[in-house]
Design an enzyme around this catalytic site. Structure first.
Site, PDB file in Angstrom:
ATOM      1  N   CYS B  95     -41.007 -17.532  40.653  1.00  0.00           N
ATOM      2  CA  CYS B  95     -41.099 -16.462  39.658  1.00  0.00           C
ATOM      3  C   CYS B  95     -41.613 -16.987  38.307  1.00  0.00           C
ATOM      4  CB  CYS B  95     -39.738 -15.777  39.544  1.00  0.00           C
ATOM      5  SG  CYS B  95     -39.810 -14.143  38.780  1.00  0.00           S
ATOM      6  N   HIS B 197     -36.743 -14.682  45.063  1.00  0.00           N
ATOM      7  CA  HIS B 197     -35.396 -15.186  44.819  1.00  0.00           C
ATOM      8  C   HIS B 197     -34.590 -14.967  46.099  1.00  0.00           C
ATOM      9  CE1 HIS B 197     -36.439 -15.331  40.593  1.00  0.00           C
ATOM     10  NE2 HIS B 197     -36.768 -14.048  40.617  1.00  0.00           N
TER      11      HIS B 197
END
Lengths: 430, 257
Positions: B95, B197
């Site tokens: 990310c 995630h």
């Protein structure tokens, strides 16, 4: 409430009295009350939210109308809202009736429902979801806003902690005359409170520092003194001098020690009680009277309660996010542990947070992983080196634990599902 | 393994890029190494620390906008670590970690700044936040389907030197148009990056093992590797969205990976 309440926090804006509320609001409230009693009667739940929802749908300004003329305290923050609001309501009830969203329904409809349920109470204690603080504060013109802590929770909904803090900050800035009672130990809270003029700072503690190592103002490193206490960032953001400091079973203000003989466990709740005492004092109560009233609270919306679950003694603990779980794991004794985790909207859809929880601390206990995300929890426990059994149904999971009392730790919807099972068992036993 | 007995896994800036629990990736790598009889050390590197340049694996996680700016400046001040990340070591970035390793970052207010330039990609703000389950088919042979939870507002465009980590089956991923359809993440040399995630390596053990193989130089003999009992159920839950596997297989064999 005594006159001192108004004197202590200043006057709130004049609003038409409830008696002069429009006919339309009264009709809307009546419809909401009817909806909530239907909901209760058909067994859909406690009925509070649906009543508030119906009233708001019919009269969108219902919240402002219902709050008019009352002294309102709003309690917000990631963890401890429900407990702090319960303790504060217990203290304020020594003076008179208090409207309170006791079940933890902390959206605007829950606030409406609480005010509808106690139309004559001159004081209201409302816990409010962080992202709804601005709307509710604009509607109710609060005398006091309490900000407990701001840590990661439901990142899929609130996106990021700092943006939640920014939303709280904007809400506070819109109410410069409101007294703010805030946690000096949480840098994210201190940043959110910003330049608000009327602040009572409480050193309420903060075991979880994972969201405030990076300074919310500049992104740099927040430096902490060893053993907690003071913190500061190179940019100048620093811990304010506290007006109140939470101890191990007391709180201190201006050299005066107020005993907090709580029946709720954990240092976290001493911090919550210190905040509630500071808030009650800001509203004109004697702190010792407030603290004594809080000592009668032994459970909070079913949390911390000793109950009977499927024929066993069970202590019910709610933990919703890494900060809450860190506190909760700390409370566990030697009993076997039933863990239950869901990932519904009210829990946050993303269960990554399980990896921020120090489950390694459960070593040598009997552990069973349950809930709709039992597999995620089980994988986490395996990598933490914790032997466990995985049984998705929390009630069936009890059978995987040795006989005797158990500690139950669950996140939001998992907790409430287990509570409903307890109520059902109790109902069928009567 | 840099001539040492233990695999060293550096978690860079968990205090700054720790918002989405990506430090769990280090726990997964270390345990999977240990289960195979290989010692592993997790080295958390905080903002005040001087990062070691000799680690075998470097991990970067997700974080907020101010944290990204801080992380770029911090890493830019540690050129030896950047050298190791793009040289001898294996790097796994998630990310914000993916975004800062790129060449350009444009923030929400339109301000453009240089990234660290280890990955040939650039990131601009998307119109809407991408929040939800993400499933991709990994381009790394043998890894299979990847599952993760994405929560970002970046649109990442890959340049010619970076290849995608996988083709998106469901979810958004990088978000920018890509020849052949939507993709997630990036692979360039020994740097692997994703928007997932979960943490990603907890949900995708095959990707974790791929990174371990790269770091140690050889595939493992997995005769002694214990099963992670709940992993098949976890993967069934999250991969069911693609329609590639049934949510409840008729003959699920517990313990089979």
């Amino acid at each position: 409430m005594p006159q001192s309440v108004t004197e202590a926090v200043g006057s709130t804006p004049t609003r038409p009295s409830p008696r002069r509320q429009g006919l339309w609001l009264r009709g809307a409230v009546r419809a909401g009350v009817a909806a909530s009693s239907i909901s209760r009667n058909v067994g859909l739940g406690a009925g509070a939210i649906i009543g508030g929802r119906v009233t708001m749908a019919l009269a969108p300004s219902a919240l402002a109308g219902l709050a008019a003329g009352r002294q309102v305290v709003l309690v917000t923050g990631t963890n401890g809202k429900t407990t702090t609001a319960h303790l504060l309501a217990a203290a304020l009830r020594t003076v008179g009736p208090v409207a309170h969203n006791a079940t933890g329904a902390n959206m605007p409809d829950g606030a409406v429902a609480a005010l509808m349920a106690d139309p004559a109470a001159p004081v209201a204690v409302l816990e409010v979801d962080e992202l709804h603080l601005a709307d509710v504060a604009d509607a109710v013109a609060p005398a006091v806003i309490v900000v407990l802590n701001l840590t990661r929770d439901q990142l899929d909904r609130g996106s990021e902690v700092r943006s939640v803090a920014a939303a709280v900050s904007a809400a506070l800035a819109a109410h410069p005359d409101t007294v703010v009672v805030a946690n000096a130990d949480d840098p994210m809270v201190v940043w959110a409170v910003g330049a608000t003029a009327r602040v009572v700072w409480v050193a309420a503690g903060s075991r979880w520092t994972g969201d405030a190592n990076a300074c919310p103002r500049c992104g740099g490193t927040v430096h902490r003194d060893r053993g907690g206490g003071a913190w500061r960032c190179g940019c100048g953001l620093t811990r304010p001098v506290p007006d109140w400091t939470a101890g191990s079973a007391s709180t201190v203000t201006g050299g005066r020690v107020i005993a907090l003989p709580l029946r709720l466990p954990g240092s976290f709740n001493v911090g919550n009680a210190a905040v509630a005492t500071a808030t009650a004092t800001a509203l004109g109560l004697d702190p010792d009277v407030a603290a004594a009233a809080m000592s009668t609270t032994s459970e909070v919306a079913g949390r911390y309660a000793m109950t009977t679950l499927h024929g066993r003694r069970a202590r019910m603990l709610l933990a919703k996010n890494p900060a809450g779980w860190a506190e909760t794991l700390h409370l566990l004794g030697e009993h076997p542990v039933l863990l239950a985790v869901n990932a519904r909207e009210a829990d946050g859809r993303d269960s990554s947070w399980l990896w921020d929880v120090p489950f390694e601390n459960l070593v040598s206990r009997h552990v069973v992983a349950s809930g709709e995300r039992a597999a995620d929890l089980g994988v986490r426990l395996t990598y933490a080196g914790i032997d466990h059994t995985t049984v998705p149904d929390p009630i069936a999971a009890l059978d995987a634990l040795p006989p005797g009392p158990v500690d139950v730790a669950a996140n939001y919807t998992a907790f409430h599902r287990i509570r409903r099972r307890i109520d059902t068992e109790r109902g069928s036993a009567e | 393994m840099n001539g040492r007995d233990a695999l060293s896994i550096a978690v860079l800036l968990p205090d700054v890029l720790g918002t989405y629990s990506d430090a769990g990736n280090a726990v997964v790598l270390a345990q999977r190494a240990r289960w195979r009889g290989l010692d592993a050390d997790i080295v958390p590197v905080l903002a005040d620390d001087t990062p070691p340049a000799g680690c075998d694996i470097y991990l970067l996680g997700g974080g907020e906008d101010t944290a990204q700016v801080f992380a770029v400046d911090w890493l830019a001040g540690h050129r030896d670590v950047l050298g190791a990340m793009s040289g001898s070591a294996v790097t796994f970035a998630v990310c914000a970690g993916l975004q800062i390793l790129g060449t350009t970052l444009i923030d929400g207010s339109g301000y453009s700044r240089d990234g660290l330039g280890l990955l040939d990609l650039s990131t601009a703000p998307a119109r809407a936040r991408a929040v939800g389950e993400l499933v991709s088919e990994c381009d790394v042979p043998g890894v299979g389907l990847l599952t993760g939870f994405e929560n970002h507002r970046g649109t990442t465009t890959l340049g010619p030197d970076a290849r995608p980590l996988g083709k998106v089956c469901s979810g958004i991923g990088n978000g920018a148009p890509h020849p052949g359809g939507a993709v997630d993440g990036a692979v360039q040399g020994d740097i692997v990056a994703t928007y997932m995630h979960g943490p990603a390596l907890a949900r995708n053990p095959a990707l974790a093992d791929h990174l371990l193989w790269r770091a140690t130089g050889a595939p493992f003999d997995d005769a002694d590797m214990p099963d992670v009992p709940d992993l098949p159920a976890l993967r069934r839950t999250y991969l069911a969205a693609t329609g590639r596997i049934r949510a409840t297989p008729r003959a699920a064999r517990p313990g089979r990976r």
